[in-house]
Design a protein around this motif. Sequence first.
Motif, PDB file in Angstrom:
ATOM      1  N   LYS A 242      41.314  41.359  34.262  1.00 37.62           N
ATOM      2  CA  LYS A 242      41.940  41.753  35.409  1.00 37.62           C
ATOM      3  C   LYS A 242      42.911  40.975  36.123  1.00 37.62           C
ATOM      4  CE  LYS A 242      38.549  45.477  37.003  1.00 37.62           C
ATOM      5  NZ  LYS A 242      37.632  45.590  37.889  1.00 37.62           N
ATOM      6  N   MET A 243      44.012  41.053  36.512  1.00 43.74           N
ATOM      7  CA  MET A 243      44.958  40.213  37.445  1.00 43.74           C
ATOM      8  C   MET A 243      44.060  40.118  38.743  1.00 43.74           C
ATOM      9  SD  MET A 243      48.301  42.225  36.258  1.00 43.74           S
ATOM     10  CE  MET A 243      49.410  41.651  37.401  1.00 43.74           C
ATOM     11  N   THR A 244      43.716  38.868  39.058  1.00 43.23           N
ATOM     12  CA  THR A 244      42.621  38.471  40.192  1.00 43.23           C
ATOM     13  C   THR A 244      43.131  37.468  40.880  1.00 43.23           C
ATOM     14  OG1 THR A 244      40.800  39.421  38.520  1.00 43.23           O
ATOM     15  CG2 THR A 244      40.339  38.099  40.438  1.00 43.23           C
ATOM     16  N   TRP A 245      42.642  37.824  42.361  1.00 43.43           N
ATOM     17  CA  TRP A 245      42.755  36.891  43.472  1.00 43.43           C
ATOM     18  C   TRP A 245      41.569  36.953  44.412  1.00 43.43           C
ATOM     19  CZ3 TRP A 245      42.400  38.288  48.530  1.00 43.43           C
ATOM     20  CH2 TRP A 245      42.992  39.319  48.938  1.00 43.43           C
ATOM     21  N   GLN A 246      41.142  35.970  44.747  1.00 41.83           N
ATOM     22  CA  GLN A 246      39.988  35.831  45.950  1.00 41.83           C
ATOM     23  C   GLN A 246      40.256  34.906  47.231  1.00 41.83           C
ATOM     24  OE1 GLN A 246      36.377  35.273  43.420  1.00 41.83           O
ATOM     25  NE2 GLN A 246      36.154  37.417  43.093  1.00 41.83           N
ATOM     26  N   ARG A 247      39.740  35.040  48.146  1.00 38.14           N
ATOM     27  CA  ARG A 247      39.998  34.413  49.340  1.00 38.14           C
ATOM     28  C   ARG A 247      38.516  33.886  49.617  1.00 38.14           C
ATOM     29  NH1 ARG A 247      40.995  34.490  55.026  1.00 38.14           N
ATOM     30  NH2 ARG A 247      40.989  36.501  54.921  1.00 38.14           N
ATOM     31  N   TRP A 248      38.310  32.527  49.899  1.00 36.98           N
ATOM     32  CA  TRP A 248      36.906  31.793  50.011  1.00 36.98           C
ATOM     33  C   TRP A 248      36.923  30.998  51.373  1.00 36.98           C
ATOM     34  CZ3 TRP A 248      32.549  32.523  46.790  1.00 36.98           C
ATOM     35  CH2 TRP A 248      32.732  33.252  45.645  1.00 36.98           C
ATOM     36  N   ASP A 249      35.719  31.070  52.210  1.00 35.54           N
ATOM     37  CA  ASP A 249      35.652  30.102  53.033  1.00 35.54           C
ATOM     38  C   ASP A 249      35.049  28.934  52.226  1.00 35.54           C
ATOM     39  OD1 ASP A 249      34.177  28.388  54.755  1.00 35.54           O
ATOM     40  OD2 ASP A 249      33.734  29.922  56.214  1.00 35.54           O
ATOM     41  N   MET A 283      51.047  36.167  44.650  1.00 40.01           N
ATOM     42  CA  MET A 283      50.315  35.847  43.448  1.00 40.01           C
ATOM     43  C   MET A 283      51.252  36.347  42.164  1.00 40.01           C
ATOM     44  SD  MET A 283      46.441  37.205  41.976  1.00 40.01           S
ATOM     45  CE  MET A 283      46.898  38.853  41.715  1.00 40.01           C
ATOM     46  N   ALA A 284      51.452  35.665  41.138  1.00 41.40           N
ATOM     47  CA  ALA A 284      52.257  35.843  40.025  1.00 41.40           C
ATOM     48  C   ALA A 284      51.704  35.441  38.722  1.00 41.40           C
ATOM     49  CB  ALA A 284      53.729  35.517  40.425  1.00 41.40           C
ATOM     50  N   GLY A 285      52.150  35.797  37.694  1.00 38.43           N
ATOM     51  CA  GLY A 285      51.624  35.446  36.185  1.00 38.43           C
ATOM     52  C   GLY A 285      52.470  36.179  35.245  1.00 38.43           C
ATOM     53  N   ARG A 286      51.501  36.420  34.384  1.00 33.59           N
ATOM     54  CA  ARG A 286      51.804  37.322  32.992  1.00 33.59           C
ATOM     55  C   ARG A 286      51.307  38.393  32.759  1.00 33.59           C
ATOM     56  NH1 ARG A 286      50.387  33.194  28.196  1.00 33.59           N
ATOM     57  NH2 ARG A 286      48.755  31.850  29.571  1.00 33.59           N
ATOM     58  N   GLN A 287      51.667  39.639  32.308  1.00 32.82           N
ATOM     59  CA  GLN A 287      51.270  40.835  32.501  1.00 32.82           C
ATOM     60  C   GLN A 287      50.903  41.347  30.845  1.00 32.82           C
ATOM     61  OE1 GLN A 287      53.738  44.294  33.802  1.00 32.82           O
ATOM     62  NE2 GLN A 287      52.449  44.155  35.258  1.00 32.82           N
ATOM     63  N   ALA A 288      49.770  41.912  30.717  1.00 34.44           N
ATOM     64  CA  ALA A 288      49.438  42.503  29.630  1.00 34.44           C
ATOM     65  C   ALA A 288      49.520  44.230  29.796  1.00 34.44           C
ATOM     66  CB  ALA A 288      48.116  42.402  29.152  1.00 34.44           C
ATOM     67  N   GLN A 289      48.837  44.663  30.739  1.00 34.71           N
ATOM     68  CA  GLN A 289      49.127  46.185  31.422  1.00 34.71           C
ATOM     69  C   GLN A 289      49.447  46.189  32.688  1.00 34.71           C
ATOM     70  OE1 GLN A 289      46.082  45.879  29.477  1.00 34.71           O
ATOM     71  NE2 GLN A 289      46.752  45.901  27.497  1.00 34.71           N
ATOM     72  N   GLY A 290      50.142  47.107  33.274  1.00 34.87           N
ATOM     73  CA  GLY A 290      50.360  47.303  34.694  1.00 34.87           C
ATOM     74  C   GLY A 290      51.765  47.514  34.971  1.00 34.87           C
ATOM     75  N   THR A 291      52.051  47.569  36.223  1.00 40.76           N
ATOM     76  CA  THR A 291      53.476  47.807  36.939  1.00 40.76           C
ATOM     77  C   THR A 291      54.056  46.498  37.535  1.00 40.76           C
ATOM     78  OG1 THR A 291      52.565  48.569  38.904  1.00 40.76           O
ATOM     79  CG2 THR A 291      52.963  50.236  37.172  1.00 40.76           C
TER      80      THR A 291
END
Length: 355
Positions: A242-249, A283-291
């Motif tokens: 999964k293309m993922t981001w999280q934000r943490w304290d 957020m950006a990168g490379r894609q395997a599946q998605g739009t």
Amino acid sequence: MKLTLDLDAKLPSGALGLAIVPDGSAAFAACADGAVYFVDLETGEADPFAEKHSAFASGCVLLPDGQTLISGGFDGMLLWHDVESGRCLRRVAGHKFWNWQLALSPDGKRLATTTGQYLPGGWKYEPAPETEPSVKVFDTSTGNRLSAFSHTPPVMSCAFSPDGQHLAAGNLMGEVRVWDLQAKPDSKPLAQWTSTDFTSWGTIKSHHYCGGIYGLAFAPDGKSLLCCGMGPMTDPMAGNGKMTWQRWDWQKGAKLDQIREGQQGSGLMETVTWHPDGKHFIMAGRQAQGTWNAAVFAASDGELVHSLDTKKRITQTRFTSDGKWLILTGATGQGQPKSGKWPPWGRLQVYRVAV
């Protein structure tokens, strides 16, 4: 927020690192052929600095005076370049293994670097202990090492807090550590936590860990830390987590927010950057599946507000200081052909930002 393409320039080889002049008039790209290029953002023309790395140039940072650029490479070297003449002013052996990422402190006085080779440390192929400190900090004026911190390799990302007093680093296993730079040079982390959403151990084709935290960015107010990368997958060789981001304290090690289900595709996200207004991040990168392989999110509720598919791998993103322009680097291919000549696979794009 909406992004509109204004410039699409080719580079002599795939770009891994990016630094920009604050007003967006020029950029610097660290590329797979080992060279660092000065790029005119009006014409897209790219000129290399005089000295190259002997392997991939993996990152670069521009000092606040605009006269000196520092690059890192897979040869483990750190090179100081004079921007005007293109000459190499200093060479420092930063690591025995690859330099994965560089980060510059807000005042420009310290350079952080990360390294680490993934070697199996047990029957489940967990990473073996580091053979050198995986996170180091250097004085940008002298090249002297100021601090060295231990982490579990490989450590792919690092970031300074806005006040320059803290340094964060993330690794393959989804582990984040944050150090107080005012403490002793080899002190223990002030905070640390692990998110299993950024790593996985595959059982198909090959048994090894994959994924990791490839991008870190402190919020402009310094209170939270964004992480991006690739989440769990059944087949690490496919790179389809999964293309993922999280934000943490980061002080509490408490997760505040994360990408919404159904809003992401599959692939590796390599960079995360805050817009200067503090209300949005990309957020950006490379894609395997998605739009999409680049997307803007609202900091208030984490919702996706704009996305695009550049049809290429994105390695770095930077906003100009006024927030009106977004510059990104990437590549349309990888590897060197048998001819020994690099194809012009590198890309540098400039987008107009409408908030």
